[in-house]
Design an enzyme around this catalytic site. Structure first.
Site, PDB file in Angstrom:
ATOM      1  N   HIS A  42       2.508   6.117   8.412  1.00  0.00           N
ATOM      2  CA  HIS A  42       1.999   4.968   7.456  1.00  0.00           C
ATOM      3  C   HIS A  42       3.064   4.591   6.030  1.00  0.00           C
ATOM      4  O   HIS A  42       3.038   5.428   5.235  1.00  0.00           O
ATOM      5  CB  HIS A  42       0.648   5.113   6.756  1.00  0.00           C
ATOM      6  CG  HIS A  42      -0.001   4.021   6.162  1.00  0.00           C
ATOM      7  ND1 HIS A  42      -0.574   4.296   4.830  1.00  0.00           N
ATOM      8  CD2 HIS A  42      -0.126   2.844   6.655  1.00  0.00           C
ATOM      9  CE1 HIS A  42      -1.099   2.981   4.570  1.00  0.00           C
ATOM     10  NE2 HIS A  42      -0.760   2.176   5.445  1.00  0.00           N
ATOM     11  N   GLU A  69       5.770   3.082  10.494  1.00  0.00           N
ATOM     12  CA  GLU A  69       4.903   1.940  10.366  1.00  0.00           C
ATOM     13  C   GLU A  69       5.572   1.231   8.904  1.00  0.00           C
ATOM     14  O   GLU A  69       5.715   1.885   7.932  1.00  0.00           O
ATOM     15  CB  GLU A  69       3.420   2.211  10.171  1.00  0.00           C
ATOM     16  CG  GLU A  69       2.208   0.933   9.765  1.00  0.00           C
ATOM     17  CD  GLU A  69       2.244   0.582   8.534  1.00  0.00           C
ATOM     18  OE1 GLU A  69       1.581  -0.385   8.607  1.00  0.00           O
ATOM     19  OE2 GLU A  69       2.390   1.198   7.566  1.00  0.00           O
ATOM     20  N   ASP A  71       5.374  -3.072   6.468  1.00  0.00           N
ATOM     21  CA  ASP A  71       4.749  -4.207   6.228  1.00  0.00           C
ATOM     22  C   ASP A  71       6.017  -4.941   5.777  1.00  0.00           C
ATOM     23  O   ASP A  71       6.858  -4.653   5.200  1.00  0.00           O
ATOM     24  CB  ASP A  71       3.918  -3.962   4.756  1.00  0.00           C
ATOM     25  CG  ASP A  71       2.555  -3.095   5.035  1.00  0.00           C
ATOM     26  OD1 ASP A  71       1.637  -3.462   5.741  1.00  0.00           O
ATOM     27  OD2 ASP A  71       2.868  -1.920   4.727  1.00  0.00           O
ATOM     28  N   HIS A  84       4.632  -3.430   1.018  1.00  0.00           N
ATOM     29  CA  HIS A  84       3.207  -3.578   1.191  1.00  0.00           C
ATOM     30  C   HIS A  84       2.480  -4.638   0.330  1.00  0.00           C
ATOM     31  O   HIS A  84       1.882  -5.757   1.051  1.00  0.00           O
ATOM     32  CB  HIS A  84       2.322  -2.201   1.111  1.00  0.00           C
ATOM     33  CG  HIS A  84       0.852  -2.430   1.324  1.00  0.00           C
ATOM     34  ND1 HIS A  84      -0.138  -3.001   0.307  1.00  0.00           N
ATOM     35  CD2 HIS A  84      -0.043  -2.556   2.200  1.00  0.00           C
ATOM     36  CE1 HIS A  84      -1.219  -3.017   0.750  1.00  0.00           C
ATOM     37  NE2 HIS A  84      -1.103  -2.821   2.071  1.00  0.00           N
ATOM     38  N   GLU A 143       3.998  -4.771  10.637  1.00  0.00           N
ATOM     39  CA  GLU A 143       2.846  -5.455  10.078  1.00  0.00           C
ATOM     40  C   GLU A 143       3.349  -6.862   9.736  1.00  0.00           C
ATOM     41  O   GLU A 143       4.147  -7.136   8.741  1.00  0.00           O
ATOM     42  CB  GLU A 143       1.690  -4.799   9.062  1.00  0.00           C
ATOM     43  CG  GLU A 143       0.641  -5.738   8.658  1.00  0.00           C
ATOM     44  CD  GLU A 143      -0.387  -5.401   7.852  1.00  0.00           C
ATOM     45  OE1 GLU A 143      -1.076  -6.008   7.278  1.00  0.00           O
ATOM     46  OE2 GLU A 143      -0.429  -4.135   7.710  1.00  0.00           O
TER      47      GLU A 143
END
Length: 284
Positions: A42, A69, A71, A84, A143
């Protein structure tokens, strides 16, 4: 002679029973085989380095996480950077919305000192920079989101992933809370595995109608750990959907990880890579 026939019948019955028992046992063993829970780093190894920076991803790759992972945010000059928050305030020495600055302006900011002085002058990075560094040696869980309530990043993202060969090599998964974003990506390239993130408050919201809708474009869903149990995981699997778990309660993440991994989650978005690896090994 009669006794011999009875003896042979008993023997045949015994062999048949053993065979049947073994067959049932084998089927049960096959059915109960544990799912391999994928370790999704993450925002990189964000427990040891500033999130979504090259240092955090470098540690995650070194730890052999299954996925990195990240964003996406879009800059003023339409570059895809890894961050993020919509603003610079929390993780840099800048202030204001990311979308108001060009990449050149963002590159001047310190994105590491807030975490630890040793990361002073760590820079914001683009998705392309990360891919250029690691290529297909790792996998990416990306994402997307709407930009000013518009679908802007999907086309340049798919174009970049195609250019780098990551879709063809099955090295990428795209996730989003925005069904519209995922649906657009699905139209652009049906080969991209998609995960619909959810913020449901109750398991009752996972209706058959909703699952049928998701299956039109997604291969899995993302769920807060507090809703996850074996019953929900089994329901998703019966509908050919994978279940990925995130943890909104940071304080309970470690104990929750153990629980959802044992329940058969397909993947966990972990902030503690080495700890999660120890759990996945012990659950085999």
């Amino acid at each position: 002679m009669k006794k011999l026939i009875i003896f042979l019948i008993i023997c045949l019955f015994s062999i048949s029973s053993v065979g049947c028992s073994y067959s049932v046992y084998a089927k049960k063993e096959k059915k109960e085989k544990k799912v391999k829970t994928e370790i999704i780093a993450h925002r990189g190894a964000d427990d040891r380095a500033p999130e979504e920076t090259m240092s955090a991803f470098k540690l995650a790759v070194k730890d052999k996480a299954d996925f990195l992972e990240m964003d996406l945010r879009e800059t003023k000059d339409k570059k895809l950077v890894l961050m993020h928050d919509p603003t610079l305030n929390r993780t840099t020495n800048g202030k204001g919305d990311v979308s108001r600055f060009t990449l050149k302006q963002l590159k001047k900011l310190d994105a590491g000192s807030w975490f630890n002085r040793k990361y002073k002058n760590e820079r914001i990075i683009t998705l392309e920079e990360l891919i250029n560094r690691y290529g297909s040696n790792t996998k990416y869980f990306i994402e997307t989101r709407r930009v000013n309530n518009k679908l802007k990043m999907e086309e340049p993202l798919v174009k970049l992933l195609n250019k780098k060969g990551l879709i063809k090599k099955k090295k990428v998964v795209i996730q989003s809370y925005s069904a519209m974003s995922l649906q657009k990506i699905h139209k652009l390239n049906k080969s991209v595995p998609l995960v619909q993130l959810t913020l449901f408050k109750s398991k009752k919201e996972f209706t058959d109608k909703k699952l049928k809708e998701w299956k039109k474009y997604a291969m899995g869903i993302g769920v807060d750990s507090k809703l996850v149990d074996k019953k929900l995981i089994d329901k998703m699997h019966k509908n050919n959907l994978k279940l990925y778990v995130f943890f909104l309660n940071d304080k309970k993440e470690k104990s929750e990880q153990k629980r959802v991994i044992n329940a058969g989650a397909d993947g966990v978005f972990t902030n503690y890579i080495t700890y999660t690896k120890s759990l996945t090994k012990s659950s085999k």
